[in-house]
Design a protein around this motif. Sequence first.
Motif, short mmCIF file in Angstrom:
data_model
loop_
_atom_site.label_atom_id
_atom_site.label_comp_id
_atom_site.label_asym_id
_atom_site.label_seq_id
_atom_site.Cartn_x
_atom_site.Cartn_y
_atom_site.Cartn_z
N UNK A 8 0.83 -1.22 0.00
CA UNK A 8 0.00 0.00 0.00
C UNK A 8 0.86 1.26 0.00
N UNK A 9 2.00 1.20 0.65
CA UNK A 9 2.90 2.36 0.70
C UNK A 9 3.29 2.82 -0.70
N UNK A 10 3.46 1.87 -1.63
CA UNK A 10 3.86 2.23 -3.00
C UNK A 10 2.72 2.89 -3.77
N UNK A 11 1.50 2.78 -3.26
CA UNK A 11 0.35 3.38 -3.92
C UNK A 11 -0.01 4.76 -3.36
N UNK A 12 0.68 5.19 -2.31
CA UNK A 12 0.39 6.52 -1.75
C UNK A 12 0.78 7.60 -2.74
N UNK A 13 -0.12 8.50 -3.02
CA UNK A 13 0.09 9.54 -4.01
C UNK A 13 1.18 10.52 -3.58
N UNK A 14 2.09 10.84 -4.50
CA UNK A 14 3.16 11.84 -4.32
C UNK A 14 4.18 11.48 -3.24
N UNK A 15 4.23 10.22 -2.83
CA UNK A 15 5.22 9.84 -1.82
C UNK A 15 6.53 9.45 -2.49
N UNK A 16 6.50 8.50 -3.40
CA UNK A 16 7.72 8.11 -4.09
C UNK A 16 8.64 7.27 -3.22
N UNK A 17 9.73 6.80 -3.83
CA UNK A 17 10.63 5.87 -3.14
C UNK A 17 11.41 6.53 -2.01
N UNK A 43 5.33 16.42 11.01
CA UNK A 43 6.61 16.76 11.65
C UNK A 43 7.80 16.04 11.02
N UNK A 44 7.54 15.05 10.18
CA UNK A 44 8.63 14.31 9.56
C UNK A 44 9.24 15.14 8.44
N UNK A 45 10.56 15.32 8.44
CA UNK A 45 11.22 16.13 7.39
C UNK A 45 10.89 15.63 5.99
N UNK A 46 10.58 16.58 5.11
CA UNK A 46 10.30 16.24 3.72
C UNK A 46 8.85 15.88 3.45
N UNK A 47 7.99 15.95 4.47
CA UNK A 47 6.57 15.60 4.27
C UNK A 47 5.72 16.87 4.20
N UNK A 48 5.45 17.51 5.34
CA UNK A 48 4.75 18.80 5.32
C UNK A 48 3.25 18.70 5.25
N UNK A 49 2.60 19.82 5.57
CA UNK A 49 1.14 19.87 5.66
C UNK A 49 0.46 19.66 4.31
N UNK A 50 1.02 20.25 3.27
CA UNK A 50 0.39 20.15 1.94
C UNK A 50 0.29 18.70 1.49
N UNK A 51 1.38 17.98 1.65
CA UNK A 51 1.38 16.58 1.23
C UNK A 51 0.47 15.74 2.10
N UNK A 52 0.53 15.93 3.40
CA UNK A 52 -0.31 15.16 4.32
C UNK A 52 -1.79 15.43 4.03
N UNK A 53 -2.10 16.65 3.68
CA UNK A 53 -3.49 17.02 3.38
C UNK A 53 -4.03 16.29 2.17
N UNK A 54 -3.16 15.89 1.26
CA UNK A 54 -3.59 15.20 0.04
C UNK A 54 -3.60 13.68 0.18
N UNK A 55 -3.05 13.16 1.28
CA UNK A 55 -2.92 11.72 1.43
C UNK A 55 -4.27 11.05 1.65
#
Length: 365
Positions: A8-17, A43-55
Amino acid sequence: MSLLHQIALTFLKDIGHTRAKNLVAHLGSAEEIFKVSPSKLVKIPGIGETLVGKLDMAEPLHRAEKELRFVEDNHIDVLFYTDSRYPRRLKNCADSPVLLYSKGNANLNPLKCVSIVGTRNATDYGRQLCRQLVEELAAYNVLVISGLAHGIDVAAHKECVKHHLPTVGVLGHGLDKLYPHQNRSVADKMLLNGGLLSEYPSGTRPDRQHFPERNRIVAGMADATIVIEAGLKGGALITAEIANSYNRDVFAFPGRLGDEYSEGCNFLIRNNKAALLTCMADLAYSMGWEKNSDVKGAEQLVLAIDLTAEERAVYEVIRSNSSPLAIDELAIKVNMPTSQLAMTLLDMELQGFIRSLPGKTYVVN
């Protein structure tokens, strides 16, 4: 670890390897990524609110359930990058896939491994070189990687099957199909002593953009990439460039002047992007290989190459310290960002070089 959540992790949008590995390093497992609160993810470096909001966590899990049924029904092995069976050489590449789908019985961590690549428009000269090379490689117990494409790729796989040499084809699509379909018979034979490998789930079509991506796996899995015959444009030269970027050895057979499908090899040699190769003896000498070398000594060699320069630096600092080192103190000593260090420590722990203690402190094994 949960295989369902790893897929499932590989299917998360905009996450990447890269982000996926970063998340696992910080949270400990793929499963935890789907359970943790958004406030902690942010709070995890490289993630951010914008990305989390789209998950969207629900859809990837639904797709993963379907994919899990497919791999179980078709006897496909799923290798997460923290798995000990995941190709160690590939793991050391920053852009390596977080997950691989494997079919067959290949040992993806052999003592010796080469990639053989070349043009889809192989000439008699190229096929003859391929025959000679693979025949002589058989005496060195080498795993051969290629892309199962027309031309040099499939010629290399066929010769490996003929000489009972393990060989793996890296595909640019899911394992539910085979492209080109004309290579199905050799692919089936490869499963008996080797196999097929892909980073793509079932249903993924053999689209153009997937093949350059596939080439990084071909280059990253091997100690050396050998270009037998290639034009100035095409996947073989891309693979050679990627191998160079990974600081892996690249070799090329020279061709006749003016020969269209030797121009790429001559270009690599002329520009010091590949070493000149005329026979198997050249390769064995450059790689320091001996025929049927002592297994015990070879295993010790593998342990040495498993650690990257960064990992060796971390290992030496931990080893030289008289007491367990905390991650914050270690980050200062090795001058490495904590996020990067966390991923490095996780890899080293999974390989068995270090172990973690309470309070996020580390000692060598």
